[in-house]
Design a protein around this motif. Structure first.
Motif, mmCIF file in Angstrom:
data_model
loop_
_atom_site.group_PDB
_atom_site.id
_atom_site.type_symbol
_atom_site.label_atom_id
_atom_site.label_comp_id
_atom_site.label_asym_id
_atom_site.label_seq_id
_atom_site.Cartn_x
_atom_site.Cartn_y
_atom_site.Cartn_z
ATOM 1 N N CYS A 1 -4.652 1.950 0.726
ATOM 2 C CA CYS A 1 -3.748 3.055 0.429
ATOM 3 C C CYS A 1 -4.271 4.370 0.988
ATOM 4 N N CYS B 1 -1.080 9.770 -7.094
ATOM 5 C CA CYS B 1 0.011 8.792 -7.121
ATOM 6 C C CYS B 1 0.919 9.081 -8.307
ATOM 7 N N CYS C 1 -3.787 0.691 -6.788
ATOM 8 C CA CYS C 1 -4.022 1.073 -5.392
ATOM 9 C C CYS C 1 -5.314 0.437 -4.882
ATOM 10 N N ARG D 1 6.858 7.953 -7.291
ATOM 11 C CA ARG D 1 7.347 7.429 -6.016
ATOM 12 C C ARG D 1 6.323 6.539 -5.326
ATOM 13 N N CYS D 2 5.189 6.340 -5.939
ATOM 14 C CA CYS D 2 4.123 5.521 -5.335
ATOM 15 C C CYS D 2 4.586 4.063 -5.204
ATOM 16 N N SER D 3 4.376 3.471 -4.037
ATOM 17 C CA SER D 3 4.793 2.085 -3.787
ATOM 18 C C SER D 3 4.061 1.104 -4.679
ATOM 19 N N CYS D 4 2.804 1.387 -4.958
ATOM 20 C CA CYS D 4 2.014 0.479 -5.797
ATOM 21 C C CYS D 4 2.475 0.539 -7.247
ATOM 22 N N CYS E 1 0.646 7.884 -0.484
ATOM 23 C CA CYS E 1 0.450 9.130 -1.238
ATOM 24 C C CYS E 1 -0.747 9.905 -0.682
ATOM 25 N N ARG F 1 0.857 -1.193 0.000
ATOM 26 C CA ARG F 1 0.000 0.000 0.000
ATOM 27 C C ARG F 1 0.889 1.237 0.000
ATOM 28 N N CYS F 2 0.384 2.283 -0.616
ATOM 29 C CA CYS F 2 1.167 3.506 -0.717
ATOM 30 C C CYS F 2 0.704 4.528 0.315
#
Length: 608
Positions: free
Chosen positions: A599, A582, A595, A585-588, A578, A575-576
């Motif tokens: 998130c 997003c 997402c 740099r968003c993790s997803c 943000c 999960r991000c």
């Protein structure tokens, strides 16, 4: 100096006013003088008994009467007690006299500075541990359910990992899960009972586990350790020696970073004492024996008395890595010895008795480990004739005599040797057991799947590694341990089936393969190296770090698994954080996932 003249005047005035006949003074009476004389003699005797404390060159803080030794942290408290008192005095003046934060008449908090108590850290209640584990699992599956509304879940990947850092099927809140009933294995080995009887056979040698004898022979009316040695312990040894030609007393050795640290901690805590002939016997014998330093001193103290025993029989006793004997003989085959446990050292003494021509031997013990070692070692014991090895097993009404040679003959040499790894793998003092799976269940599964015997045998014979072929057999055996009718060959598949189709809890399914490999390495180290070299006086042991252990703050702890827990690697749980939209740099986005409701981004995010 100032009050001296006035005191002299008062004394002179008092003497002038006294009657000539002083015979009525109470200190002149014979009864008073007799009582005073007895008190003086008692005080002198106490000084002589306790000794001169100023001649003690040690750094320990010792109670003069009980010989209790304060732990190191108590010694630090004593050294800093003046500094602490001054600090609290300054704090009192500042808060109550200068700043007036509280009344001067309010009670002062008492300092509880204990010096001669040693307690283990408070343990979390079992119910609280279970509740915490359930909450953790509930949170995990709640997050997994939410994420799977948007993403496709991969259950195969999920069950490759443990749900926690420590596998719940093997660990007890990060510690070893110790077996509750190791003695179940004794009944399994006895089978129809032909190898056990209630009466003693005529034997030539008796080998006694010294720690077992000390636990059985508890002091009753003895005042000092010398009384205990002369009135309780030595008479027991003399009684046993009348029935045999030779008697051996074997003691444990306690080292600082022992692999048995968890097991010994579970036995409780006590206070360390100094042991000498005149030291008083502690009130609680069980607590006294919980401290390794106490047992080390006591074993050495009793061994010295044993070596000076006035008897024509041969009495051998271990002292640390050395051996003492009441007769002159060559002891190079027994010492120096680097064994930590008396269990393995006993087997070494059995081999020596056989080399000396003795054929009927009894081991006095209460440990299942000793029985397993005796059965496994019998095919390897060399001698002119096949020995009869008996175990006087248990205490009181539960005492029975078990014929290890009969058990070995019934099992055969291969299974007898493989028994070492089986016993370690299913739980011992240094290896966890499987949650809810006892020795009896595991032994029955072994009978149903005899193909695993070859793997057990290889890992009980000083292995260099845990091979893939061994792991294939052990995986299948572990699956059958949980479900005897399962057709799965790997534990990861069995984990998925039991959880998804059978509704089993996570601690009631097998460990993951990564965790099972580490568990197997722990068992192979104990069985193949520690126990497998019982017949060597100075076994060469590899570092535990290469066999599933990791050194943490001076103590060895199990290395549970090479894979991180599922919360750290499961793609479905990514999960991000943000706050707005997003972006790169968003993790997803980094792992090409959409997402989810987990998130932090809002519902208008373009990546949903």
């Amino acid at each position: 100096m100032t009050s001296g003249p006035e005191i002299a005047r008062l004394v002179n005035e008092f003497e002038l006013n006294q009657p000539e006949d002083m015979s009525t003074h109470h200190e002149v009476q014979k009864s008073f003088q007799t009582s005073f004389g007895n008190d003086v003699k008692s005080l002198v005797a106490t000084f002589e008994e306790l000794g001169n404390p100023f001649l003690d060159q040690g750094d320990d803080l010792v109670a003069l009467d009980t010989k209790e030794v304060a732990p190191p942290d108590a010694l630090e408290r004593l050294k800093n007690i003046e500094i602490k008192g001054k600090s609290q005095c300054d704090e009192f003046v500042l808060e109550r006299l200068e700043e007036r934060k509280s009344s001067i008449f309010d009670p002062i908090k008492r300092n509880k500075l204990s010096f001669f108590t040693s307690a283990l850290p408070k343990k979390t209640a079992k119910f609280q541990q279970q509740l915490s584990s359930v909450k953790s699992d509930c949170a995990l599956f709640s997050r997994l359910y939410i994420s799977c509304q948007t993403r496709d879940g991969d259950l195969d990947d999920f069950f490759m990992h443990e749900n926690q850092g420590c596998p719940p099927s093997l660990s007890n809140q990060g510690k070893l899960r110790l077996p509750k009933k190791k003695s179940e294995l004794v009944d399994c080995l006895l089978g129809d009972g032909t190898a056990a009887q209630s009466t003693r056979e005529t034997v030539n040698v008796t080998i006694i586990d010294g720690a077992v004898a000390v636990n059985m022979i508890r002091p009753s009316k003895e005042a000092t350790f010398e009384d205990y040695a002369l009135k309780s312990f030595l008479p027991y040894i003399e009684t046993q020696s009348r029935l045999v030609d030779r008697i051996d007393v074997v003691w444990d050795v306690y080292i600082q970073n022992s692999l048995k640290h968890t097991t010994r901690c579970n036995r409780g805590a006590g206070v360390r004492r100094r042991i000498s002939a005149s030291s008083p016997i502690p009130r609680n014998w069980g607590e006294f024996l919980c401290v390794d330093e106490n047992k080390t001193q006591l074993f050495k103290f009793l061994a010295e008395y044993l070596s000076n025993l006035n008897t024509e029989k041969q009495v051998i006793t271990t002292v640390g890595n050395q051996v003492l004997c009441t007769v002159q003989r060559d002891l190079t085959c027994l010492a120096p010895c680097s064994h930590e446990e008396a269990d393995t050292r006993i087997i070494l003494h059995v081999q020596d008795t056989i080399n000396r021509g003795y054929t009927r031997i009894t081991i006095r013990t209460v440990g299942t480990d000793v029985l397993v070692l005796a059965v496994a070692a019998l095919p390897l014991l060399s001698g002119p004739t096949q020995p009869e090895l008996w175990l006087a097993f248990g205490t009181g009404a539960n005492l029975r005599y078990i014929a290890a040679h009969t058990i070995c003959a019934n099992l055969g040499p291969q299974i007898s040797k493989a028994l070492l790894f089986f016993h370690a793998f299913t739980g011992c003092d240094t290896v966890s057991c499987f949650a809810g799976k006892g020795k009896k269940t595991a032994f029955e599964v072994w009978k149903l799947y005899p193909e695993v015997t070859d793997a057990f045998l290889l890992l009980a014979s000083e292995p260099q590694e845990v091979s893939e072929s061994c792991m294939i057999s052990i995986e299948r055996y572990t699956v059958l341990l949980y479900v005897r009718t399962s057709n799965k060959s790997t534990v990861n598949e069995a984990r998925k089936q039991l959880f998804a189709q059978k509704g089993q809890s996570l601690d009631a399914i097998p460990p993951s393969r990564a965790a099972l490999v580490e568990h197997t390495r722990l068992a192979a180290y104990q069985a193949g190296h520690c126990w497998g070299q019982a017949l060597k006086p100075r076994p060469v042991l590899p570092s535990p770090e290469s066999w599933g252990w990791t050194l943490c703050e001076g103590q060895w702890e199990p290395y549970w698994t090479t894979l991180p827990d599922v919360t750290q690697v499961c793609r479905e749980l990514v999960r991000c954080g943000c706050k707005k939209g997003c972006r790169g740099r968003c993790s997803c986005l980094k792992v090409n996932l959409h997402c989810t409701a987990l998130c932090s981004c809002d519902e208008e995010c373009n990546n949903r």
